[in-house]
Design a protein around this motif. Sequence first.
Motif, mmCIF file in Angstrom:
data_model
loop_
_atom_site.group_PDB
_atom_site.id
_atom_site.type_symbol
_atom_site.label_atom_id
_atom_site.label_comp_id
_atom_site.label_asym_id
_atom_site.label_seq_id
_atom_site.Cartn_x
_atom_site.Cartn_y
_atom_site.Cartn_z
ATOM 1 N N PRO A 85 8.812 4.180 -1.013
ATOM 2 C CA PRO A 85 7.534 4.518 -0.380
ATOM 3 C C PRO A 85 7.577 5.784 0.473
ATOM 4 N N TYR B 268 -6.416 8.321 4.094
ATOM 5 C CA TYR B 268 -6.432 7.242 5.083
ATOM 6 C C TYR B 268 -7.746 7.391 5.833
ATOM 7 N N LEU C 8 -4.999 11.215 -2.074
ATOM 8 C CA LEU C 8 -4.882 10.024 -1.228
ATOM 9 C C LEU C 8 -5.678 10.232 0.048
ATOM 10 N N ASP D 102 0.521 8.268 8.675
ATOM 11 C CA ASP D 102 -0.658 8.552 7.890
ATOM 12 C C ASP D 102 -0.531 10.000 7.478
ATOM 13 N N PRO D 103 0.312 10.286 6.456
ATOM 14 C CA PRO D 103 0.632 11.666 6.156
ATOM 15 C C PRO D 103 -0.522 12.449 5.570
ATOM 16 N N PHE E 60 0.760 4.031 -2.856
ATOM 17 C CA PHE E 60 0.393 5.410 -2.500
ATOM 18 C C PHE E 60 1.457 6.396 -2.986
ATOM 19 N N ALA E 61 2.732 6.028 -2.816
ATOM 20 C CA ALA E 61 3.802 6.948 -3.243
ATOM 21 C C ALA E 61 3.724 7.165 -4.753
ATOM 22 N N ASP F 267 7.446 8.682 3.061
ATOM 23 C CA ASP F 267 6.764 8.772 4.360
ATOM 24 C C ASP F 267 5.419 8.051 4.363
ATOM 25 N N HIS F 268 5.069 7.410 3.259
ATOM 26 C CA HIS F 268 3.837 6.598 3.291
ATOM 27 C C HIS F 268 4.028 5.329 4.102
ATOM 28 N N GLN G 90 0.833 -1.209 0.000
ATOM 29 C CA GLN G 90 0.000 0.000 0.000
ATOM 30 C C GLN G 90 0.866 1.256 0.000
ATOM 31 N N SER G 91 1.954 1.231 0.763
ATOM 32 C CA SER G 91 2.766 2.453 0.863
ATOM 33 C C SER G 91 3.465 2.756 -0.469
ATOM 34 N N GLN H 56 0.607 9.242 -5.659
ATOM 35 C CA GLN H 56 0.807 10.652 -5.324
ATOM 36 C C GLN H 56 1.657 11.338 -6.409
#
Length: 333
Positions: A320, A266, A264, A327-328, A254-255, A322-323, A250-251, A258
């Motif tokens: 990835p 959470y 994105l 939960d940025p 997500f990166a 900070d993902h 997932q991370s 983005q």
Amino acid sequence: MPSTDHSPAPGEPVLVLLTAGPGGAPTPRLADPAAPHLTVTDQGATRGDGLFETALAVADASGVFAMRKPGAHLGRLAASAAALLLPVPEAPVWEEAIAAGLAAYADANEVAEGDRLAVRLTVTRGPEVGPGEPPRPSAWVLLSPAARPDPAERRAGVRVLLLDRGLDSTVAERAPWLLTGAKTLSYAVNMAALRHARAHGADDVVFTSADGYLLEGPTSTLLISRRGADSARRLVTPLRQKGILAGTSQSVIFAAAQAEGWALGYGPLVPADLEGADGLWLVSSVRGVLPIRAVDGREVPVDQELTELLQGWLDADVDPGDHLTGDPVRDEH
Ligand SMILES: Cc1ncc(COP(=O)(O)O)c(C=O)c1O
């Protein structure tokens, strides 16, 4: 170079034991995966007391294997170890063991581009020791051939049941000893949930909390794609603080999303958030991106193009960033 008790045969899994050497520092040693290595008092076997990581390694055109997102897996292993107060080998020791295992497999086999290995790192609390004696954790890396992704399975998708995990969503803060965000060896409950789903006409599971939030699959992270009021695409996943494992796949996805300009989010998410989505997926390192095609027996849309896009992002294996850790971004839906 690791020491060797065993030369792997073609097609055979490769085992690298991390055995404590003189002075206690673990050193990698190739060993026979079919031979016994643990004692019957090992607390991994008697209590499920230990942790694991499962990663994917893929061969390039020269037949050289590389493990995907090693930093993410080793970081999560360290986080699980901290939650369990379990002494584990340091990252460079794991890196050496993984490299030795990948090289040993490649030496023993005709490797083609795209061949895959599941790389499983395990640490248990080891055998019972007497009072005052230092713990003797057992640690090893097992590398097993993994099937290439099945396009038919990816097209067909999986039918999931929403199953109550029986814990409320505040449990991670309230009862950290339940180890909800750690990848512990105690997966009997997760496996039982999968068997329950299969006995009831489904393929997989999305756990919910006792207070009604969406959590995760028994071996995967839930992703949801939908369009916001501005019709921009948004990729959403449950809030980690609800007591779920931080997914490395997932991370990475997500990166990449983005970087492509996707919004994105959470959670917190509830089952009603599954309605009106353009796509729902279960994602994990070895199985990759699997579309969900039915929830509790109700068909949901499967978007093959989106599935391929997400799988491509996972395969691109971007940093990835900070993902991984937090939960940025929060979903303002
Ligand atoms: C409970 C749980 N959630 C999520 C995942 C997905 O994690 P990853 O993407 O790091 O493989 C796993 C992987 O096995 C898991 O066991």
